[in-house]
Enzyme design. Structure first.
Site, PDB file in Angstrom:
ATOM      1  N   ASN A   1       7.161 -46.380  -2.440  1.00  0.00           N
ATOM      2  CA  ASN A   1       6.318 -47.368  -3.120  1.00  0.00           C
ATOM      3  C   ASN A   1       5.743 -48.275  -2.040  1.00  0.00           C
ATOM      4  O   ASN A   1       6.039 -48.122  -0.838  1.00  0.00           O
ATOM      5  CB  ASN A   1       7.130 -48.156  -4.154  1.00  0.00           C
ATOM      6  N   LYS A   2       4.927 -49.216  -2.445  1.00  0.00           N
ATOM      7  CA  LYS A   2       4.233 -50.126  -1.516  1.00  0.00           C
ATOM      8  C   LYS A   2       5.158 -50.665  -0.435  1.00  0.00           C
ATOM      9  O   LYS A   2       6.296 -51.044  -0.731  1.00  0.00           O
ATOM     10  CB  LYS A   2       3.612 -51.261  -2.329  1.00  0.00           C
TER      11      LYS A   2
ATOM     12  N   GLN B   1      -2.016 -56.959  -3.243  1.00  0.00           N
ATOM     13  CA  GLN B   1      -2.125 -56.446  -4.620  1.00  0.00           C
ATOM     14  C   GLN B   1      -1.353 -57.324  -5.605  1.00  0.00           C
ATOM     15  O   GLN B   1      -1.696 -57.396  -6.781  1.00  0.00           O
ATOM     16  CB  GLN B   1      -1.592 -55.002  -4.700  1.00  0.00           C
TER      17      GLN B   1
ATOM     18  N   ASP C   1       5.071 -44.404  -6.054  1.00  0.00           N
ATOM     19  CA  ASP C   1       3.994 -43.470  -5.717  1.00  0.00           C
ATOM     20  C   ASP C   1       4.497 -42.030  -5.672  1.00  0.00           C
ATOM     21  O   ASP C   1       3.740 -41.086  -5.891  1.00  0.00           O
ATOM     22  CB  ASP C   1       3.366 -43.841  -4.379  1.00  0.00           C
TER      23      ASP C   1
ATOM     24  N   GLY D   1      -3.217 -47.414  -7.156  1.00  0.00           N
ATOM     25  CA  GLY D   1      -2.074 -47.269  -8.057  1.00  0.00           C
ATOM     26  C   GLY D   1      -1.977 -45.790  -8.418  1.00  0.00           C
ATOM     27  O   GLY D   1      -2.994 -45.160  -8.767  1.00  0.00           O
ATOM     28  N   ALA D   2      -0.757 -45.247  -8.325  1.00  0.00           N
ATOM     29  CA  ALA D   2      -0.596 -43.790  -8.411  1.00  0.00           C
ATOM     30  C   ALA D   2      -1.225 -43.153  -9.662  1.00  0.00           C
ATOM     31  O   ALA D   2      -2.041 -42.219  -9.540  1.00  0.00           O
ATOM     32  CB  ALA D   2       0.885 -43.447  -8.290  1.00  0.00           C
TER      33      ALA D   2
HETATM   34  O1  MRU Z   1      -1.920 -48.854  -2.088  1.00  0.00           O
HETATM   35  P1  MRU Z   1      -1.832 -48.993  -3.574  1.00  0.00           P
HETATM   36  O2  MRU Z   1      -2.347 -50.296  -4.075  1.00  0.00           O
HETATM   37  O3  MRU Z   1      -2.427 -47.805  -4.293  1.00  0.00           O
HETATM   38  O4  MRU Z   1      -0.255 -48.973  -3.881  1.00  0.00           O
HETATM   39  C1  MRU Z   1       0.163 -48.989  -5.217  1.00  0.00           C
HETATM   40  C2  MRU Z   1       1.633 -49.038  -5.392  1.00  0.00           C
HETATM   41  O5  MRU Z   1       2.392 -48.998  -4.451  1.00  0.00           O
HETATM   42  C3  MRU Z   1       2.135 -49.063  -6.809  1.00  0.00           C
HETATM   43  O6  MRU Z   1       3.338 -49.770  -6.896  1.00  0.00           O
HETATM   44  C4  MRU Z   1       2.379 -47.620  -7.296  1.00  0.00           C
HETATM   45  O7  MRU Z   1       1.250 -46.835  -7.072  1.00  0.00           O
HETATM   46  C5  MRU Z   1       2.745 -47.567  -8.726  1.00  0.00           C
HETATM   47  S1  MRU Z   1       1.376 -47.905  -9.785  1.00  0.00           S
HETATM   48  C6  MRU Z   1       1.893 -47.755 -11.393  1.00  0.00           C
END
Ligand code: MRU
Length: 344
Positions: free
Chosen positions: A243-244, A192, A233, A48-49
């Site tokens: 984003n994801k 996730q 992200d 998560g960012a």
């Molecule tokens: O690969 P990850 O689990 O780090 O991906 C996370 C995401 O895509 C979240 O939506 C993003 O980081 C926002 S977290 C507040």
């Protein structure tokens, strides 16, 4: 209910909820070195960012001298920063946090470095807590009477210090007694949504329903989903959102069904040096995350596999971006610039 802290730091160790083990086990992984912190970020023990940025900032504080017994030097800290920057490429919060640490390394006298860096990492952590609450307030006001949302991936407490970004308005509404139903895309390949979003929302007593990623369109068509809210992200100066993987498909579906598509993210997720979302570096992860989930091979070895961890949703699909400052409706170059200029 009091949620467990995603990250904890004492002078010489960083403790992280091991998110690879959720929802089966709630355990902390202890990092005492820069290398362990790098590996924890890379392996998605912490993810998560915003959480990646906080973890990296604390990770810098764990730099050690090559000389046993001696204190870490400026050079040791700079090398730690450079190394941690290679842990993951997409979330800009990582580089934002490391830049803050680097500036201090360059300007602080060596004997004071360690304490100064720890204080800065704690400040980054604390700012994130405040940011989550503000996004929660701003997002709850925007959601208004909406009583069911879809979210993708995990942009909750596990992805930040406390409430998250996309889930912060949900927690805010829940705390003020408003019933709101959350549909969580399971989020292939690493789940996730199914593992983390479902875990933290149900721990908090929020009504959460997990659906597979391919169910979102059908549920929108049936009128079950009134709004989409996701995290980010990296967001460009023109409002394109990384984003994801799978977020873009959800945005297109939302547009087709006339459902608002909201992105919740703090100002440190904006990369004002980029305009076009296609210039955002997208992490490509190991084929086994897709081909061999949980140790079970489900794809023949002869087949090619692609595994980009993120995608880009062009600004035109984004109804509004919720930041800790306020709301940017129909984001574009001009109103994003105005949003941030208003706070200077
Ligand atoms: O690969 P990850 O689990 O780090 O991906 C996370 C995401 O895509 C979240 O939506 C993003 O980081 C926002 S977290 C507040």
């Amino acid at each position: 209910m009091h949620a467990p802290e995603t990250l904890r730091f004492t002078t010489d160790q960083l403790e992280l909820i091991d998110q690879t083990k959720l929802p089966m086990q709630l355990t902390y992984l202890v990092c005492t070195t820069v290398e362990q912190t790098h590996s924890a970020i890379r392996r998605l023990v912490v993810r998560g960012a915003p959480a990646i940025g906080i973890a990296a900032a604390y990770g810098v504080c764990l730099a050690q001298s090559g000389d046993p017994g001696a204190a870490a030097t400026k050079q040791d800290y700079l090398e730690a920063i450079e190394f941690l920057a290679t842990s993951r490429p997409t979330a800009v919060n990582l580089f934002w946090a490391l830049d803050r640490m680097k500036e201090l390394v360059e300007t602080t006298p060596e004997p004071e470095l360690k304490q100064t860096l720890i204080a800065e990492a704690r400040r980054i952590h604390e700012e994130d807590r405040k940011m989550c609450r503000s996004i929660g307030r701003n997002g709850a006001a925007l959601l208004g009477e909406v009583d069911s949302v879809l979210t993708h991936c995990n942009a909750g407490g596990l992805a930040t210090s406390t409430w998250g970004t996309a889930l912060a308005p949900i927690y805010h509404l829940h705390q003020s007694g408003r019933a709101i139903k959350v549909f969580a895309d399971e989020t292939r390949p690493l789940l996730q949504g199914g593992r983390l979003t479902a875990w933290e929302l149900s721990q908090a007593g929020v009504d959460v329903t997990v659906i597979t990623d391919s169910m979102a369109g059908a549920f929108m068509r049936q009128g079950k989903i009134k709004a989409v809210i996701v995290g980010a992200d990296r967001i460009t100066a023109a409002g394109d959102v990384a984003n994801k993987i799978g977020t873009y498909s959800v945005a297109v579906l939302a547009r087709h069904h006339g459902i608002p598509f909201y992105v919740a993210a703090p100002s440190n997720t904006f990369d004002m040096e980029l305009i076009d979302g296609d210039d955002i570096p997208i992490e490509e992860r190991d084929r086994d995350e897709v081909a061999c989930p949980h140790g079970t091979r489900i794809v023949p070895d002869e087949a090619n596999v692609m595994n980009p961890a993120f995608d880009v949703t062009p600004a035109e699909f984004v109804t509004a971006i919720i930041t800790e400052i306020g709301v940017i409706e129909s984001p574009n170059l001009e109103n994003i610039r105005e949003h941030f200029a208003a706070t200077v």
